[in-house]
Design an enzyme around this catalytic site. Structure first.
Site, short mmCIF file in Angstrom:
data_model
loop_
_atom_site.label_atom_id
_atom_site.label_comp_id
_atom_site.label_asym_id
_atom_site.label_seq_id
_atom_site.Cartn_x
_atom_site.Cartn_y
_atom_site.Cartn_z
CB SER A 1 -22.71 -42.06 -16.15
OG SER A 1 -22.85 -40.68 -15.86
CG HIS B 1 -24.79 -39.36 -19.74
ND1 HIS B 1 -26.02 -39.11 -19.16
CD2 HIS B 1 -23.95 -39.65 -18.70
CE1 HIS B 1 -25.93 -39.26 -17.84
NE2 HIS B 1 -24.68 -39.58 -17.54
#
Length: 267
Positions: A44, A249
């Site tokens: 990711s 993230h």
């Protein structure tokens, strides 16, 4: 060798700069500047989760992720974006290597965080006690020592086998927290320090395996310094209860300001 095309790419950029400085036109720069076949692999952090502007697939590939940004700016002759949210090492070897071949010039990859249990570590630390959090981090570090190196070797060997002439850039992971920062709630400072230490541990192991395979390691901890969670100008999402998958993230700024410059420097 195909690697000469990547060398020509870099050389043509230098030639273009020199011609501009001497007043000559750049139209005659080597046309091989764009003749680079690029494949982006990984998890990711490479697919761009957290940056938004996704392609609609379950892999959540973002047009704001560093591979897509680099490709948009450099117009390679081919660009295959295979990185996928949630990927582990076996996902890379099992489903992401199909576009690699003897013509591939450039490969980027971030992998290993999911193997080490990144998501479970953060879930444990957010929801459970400090002691439980620290124990879970210790388990993750032990996995990085005992098991992850062999899994990285398998991925890196498979990449080199399929793309023998490619330059391979392995991107690491940022530290999550600025210690003694602006956060007034959430995890304890001890937990934050332990999470940062685990990120360093993972980066050290990954860099070692990358170097042993002749790959370039891109350390993003420097570019993210001053932009961690609790910094007041974070390039990382903290826990996001409305979109839990984006938690911890990089934001779009983290991809463009944290990852892209490191990838470019590695080239």
């Amino acid at each position: 060798m195909k690697m000469s095309r990547l060398v020509a790419f870099s050389s043509s950029l230098l030639l273009g700069a020199a011609l501009a400085l001497t007043g000559a036109g750049v139209a005659n720069a080597d046309s091989s500047a764009a003749a680079v076949d690029y494949v982006a692999l990984g998890d990711s952090y490479s697919s761009g989760v957290g940056a938004g502007s996704y392609d609609g697939s379950s892999c959540k590939r973002s047009s704001r992720a560093y591979p897509a940004l680099w490709a948009a700016a450099n117009s390679p002759s081919s660009f295959d974006f295979a990185a996928c949210s949630g990927a582990r090492t076996n996902d890379v070897t099992g489903s992401q290597l199909g576009k690699l071949n003897a013509s591939t010039d450039l490969v980027s990859i971030s992998i290993g965080g999911n193997d080490a249990g990144f998501a479970d570590v953060m879930t444990t630390c957010v929801l459970q006690s400090e002691a439980t959090c620290l124990n879970r981090i210790a388990t993750a570090r032990a996995y990085v020592d005992s098991t992850l190196p062999g899994r990285l070797d398998s991925v890196y060997s498979a990449i080199r086998s399929k793309a023998p002439s490619a330059q391979v850039v392995v991107l690491g992971y940022p530290r999550f927290y600025q210690l003694s920062g602006s956060c007034i709630a959430g995890l304890s400072e001890k937990e934050r320090a332990a999470i940062n230490g685990a990120s360093d541990h993972l980066n050290t192991a990954t860099a070692k395996r990358a170097a042993d395979h002749g790959f370039t390691f891109g350390d993003v901890r420097t570019t993210f310094t001053g932009h961690e969670i609790c910094s007041g100008n974070s390039w990382l999402h903290s826990v996001n209860w409305l979109n839990i998958g984006e938690s911890y993230h990089p934001t779009a700024a983290g991809q463009s300001g944290g990852y892209l410059p490191v990838f470019k420097s590695a080239l």
